[in-house]
Design a protein around this motif. Structure first.
Motif, mmCIF file in Angstrom:
data_model
loop_
_atom_site.group_PDB
_atom_site.id
_atom_site.type_symbol
_atom_site.label_atom_id
_atom_site.label_comp_id
_atom_site.label_asym_id
_atom_site.label_seq_id
_atom_site.Cartn_x
_atom_site.Cartn_y
_atom_site.Cartn_z
ATOM 1 N N VAL A 49 43.454 49.543 43.313
ATOM 2 C CA VAL A 49 43.652 48.155 42.904
ATOM 3 C C VAL A 49 43.667 47.302 44.161
ATOM 4 N N ILE A 50 42.867 46.227 44.152
ATOM 5 C CA ILE A 50 42.765 45.336 45.296
ATOM 6 C C ILE A 50 43.484 44.037 44.945
ATOM 7 N N PRO A 51 44.525 43.646 45.696
ATOM 8 C CA PRO A 51 45.201 42.379 45.415
ATOM 9 C C PRO A 51 44.363 41.203 45.912
ATOM 10 N N VAL A 52 44.105 40.236 45.026
ATOM 11 C CA VAL A 52 43.291 39.069 45.360
ATOM 12 C C VAL A 52 44.108 37.818 45.067
ATOM 13 N N ALA A 53 44.273 36.949 46.067
ATOM 14 C CA ALA A 53 44.985 35.686 45.866
ATOM 15 C C ALA A 53 44.140 34.787 44.960
ATOM 16 N N ALA A 54 44.806 34.144 43.994
ATOM 17 C CA ALA A 54 44.097 33.291 43.043
ATOM 18 C C ALA A 54 45.001 32.164 42.584
ATOM 19 N N VAL A 55 44.375 31.131 42.002
ATOM 20 C CA VAL A 55 45.088 30.022 41.378
ATOM 21 C C VAL A 55 44.546 29.884 39.964
ATOM 22 N N ILE A 56 45.444 29.773 38.987
ATOM 23 C CA ILE A 56 45.016 29.657 37.592
ATOM 24 C C ILE A 56 44.449 28.263 37.341
ATOM 25 N N LYS A 57 43.250 28.219 36.787
ATOM 26 C CA LYS A 57 42.632 26.948 36.408
ATOM 27 C C LYS A 57 42.839 26.664 34.930
ATOM 28 N N LYS A 58 42.717 27.730 34.091
ATOM 29 C CA LYS A 58 42.809 27.531 32.643
ATOM 30 C C LYS A 58 43.283 28.814 31.980
ATOM 31 N N LEU A 59 44.149 28.659 30.981
ATOM 32 C CA LEU A 59 44.606 29.800 30.187
ATOM 33 C C LEU A 59 43.988 29.708 28.805
ATOM 34 N N THR A 60 43.407 30.812 28.352
ATOM 35 C CA THR A 60 42.803 30.839 27.019
ATOM 36 C C THR A 60 43.165 32.148 26.343
ATOM 37 N N GLY A 61 44.083 32.100 25.411
ATOM 38 C CA GLY A 61 44.452 33.309 24.668
ATOM 39 C C GLY A 61 44.974 34.402 25.571
ATOM 40 N N TRP A 62 44.235 35.491 25.662
ATOM 41 C CA TRP A 62 44.650 36.656 26.450
ATOM 42 C C TRP A 62 44.020 36.682 27.834
ATOM 43 N N ARG A 63 43.254 35.627 28.194
ATOM 44 C CA ARG A 63 42.560 35.603 29.480
ATOM 45 C C ARG A 63 42.892 34.324 30.237
ATOM 46 N N ALA A 64 42.581 34.333 31.508
ATOM 47 C CA ALA A 64 42.760 33.153 32.344
ATOM 48 C C ALA A 64 41.520 32.992 33.218
ATOM 49 N N THR A 65 41.163 31.743 33.483
ATOM 50 C CA THR A 65 40.126 31.453 34.460
ATOM 51 C C THR A 65 40.852 31.173 35.763
ATOM 52 N N VAL A 66 40.524 31.927 36.802
ATOM 53 C CA VAL A 66 41.196 31.776 38.088
ATOM 54 C C VAL A 66 40.201 31.382 39.167
ATOM 55 N N ARG A 67 40.720 30.656 40.169
ATOM 56 C CA ARG A 67 39.923 30.268 41.334
ATOM 57 C C ARG A 67 40.265 31.230 42.452
ATOM 58 N N VAL A 68 39.247 31.862 43.008
ATOM 59 C CA VAL A 68 39.400 32.807 44.111
ATOM 60 C C VAL A 68 38.401 32.436 45.191
ATOM 61 N N VAL A 69 38.488 33.094 46.332
ATOM 62 C CA VAL A 69 37.459 32.948 47.366
ATOM 63 C C VAL A 69 36.984 34.338 47.764
ATOM 64 N N ARG A 70 35.682 34.419 48.106
ATOM 65 C CA ARG A 70 35.122 35.687 48.567
ATOM 66 C C ARG A 70 34.611 35.488 49.989
ATOM 67 N N GLU A 71 34.705 36.516 50.775
ATOM 68 C CA GLU A 71 34.201 36.442 52.141
ATOM 69 C C GLU A 71 32.704 36.710 52.105
ATOM 70 N N VAL A 72 31.940 35.741 52.585
ATOM 71 C CA VAL A 72 30.486 35.866 52.634
ATOM 72 C C VAL A 72 30.064 35.613 54.075
ATOM 73 N N GLY A 73 29.550 36.648 54.715
ATOM 74 C CA GLY A 73 29.188 36.518 56.129
ATOM 75 C C GLY A 73 30.433 36.240 56.951
ATOM 76 N N SER A 74 30.455 35.084 57.609
ATOM 77 C CA SER A 74 31.608 34.738 58.444
ATOM 78 C C SER A 74 32.462 33.642 57.810
ATOM 79 N N GLY A 75 32.204 33.312 56.538
ATOM 80 C CA GLY A 75 32.967 32.246 55.892
ATOM 81 C C GLY A 75 33.474 32.645 54.513
#
Length: 96
Positions: free
Chosen positions: A33-59
């Motif tokens: 299991v990989i812990p990923v920092a996120a912020v909840i944008k929207k809750l819908t029933g049993w799921r949530a839409t979260v905002r995350v960031v991914r490392e791409v190249g050097s950014g």
């Protein structure tokens, strides 16, 4: 039945804008299991839409993911990659 009540209790405690850790389990990841920092944008029933960031190249690149509420736990620490400030507020210029 216990599992569904746990999910309901979790969803009742979470709101849009909350800082959470998404416990990401990659397919074929052998149970890791990989812990990923996120912020909840929207809750819908049993799921949530979260905002995350991914490392791409050097950014960092912002992304949104739809995840199960059972994979989210509250987080108190600040993630500068998500554009959070130390006071817990997310600045208006943060990645979408």
């Amino acid at each position: 039945m216990t599992g569904s009540s746990t999910v309901r209790a979790t969803s009742a405690a979470l709101r849009a804008g909350d800082r959470v850790t998404w416990r990401y389990a990659a397919r074929g990841g052998c149970g890791y299991v990989i812990p990923v920092a996120a912020v909840i944008k929207k809750l819908t029933g049993w799921r949530a839409t979260v905002r995350v960031v991914r490392e791409v190249g050097s950014g960092w690149m912002p992304a949104e993911r739809s995840v199960s509420l059972s994979r989210l736990v509250p987080r108190s620490w600040v993630s500068t990659e998500l554009g959070e400030s130390g006071d817990g507020a997310i600045p208006s210029g943060a990645p979408p």
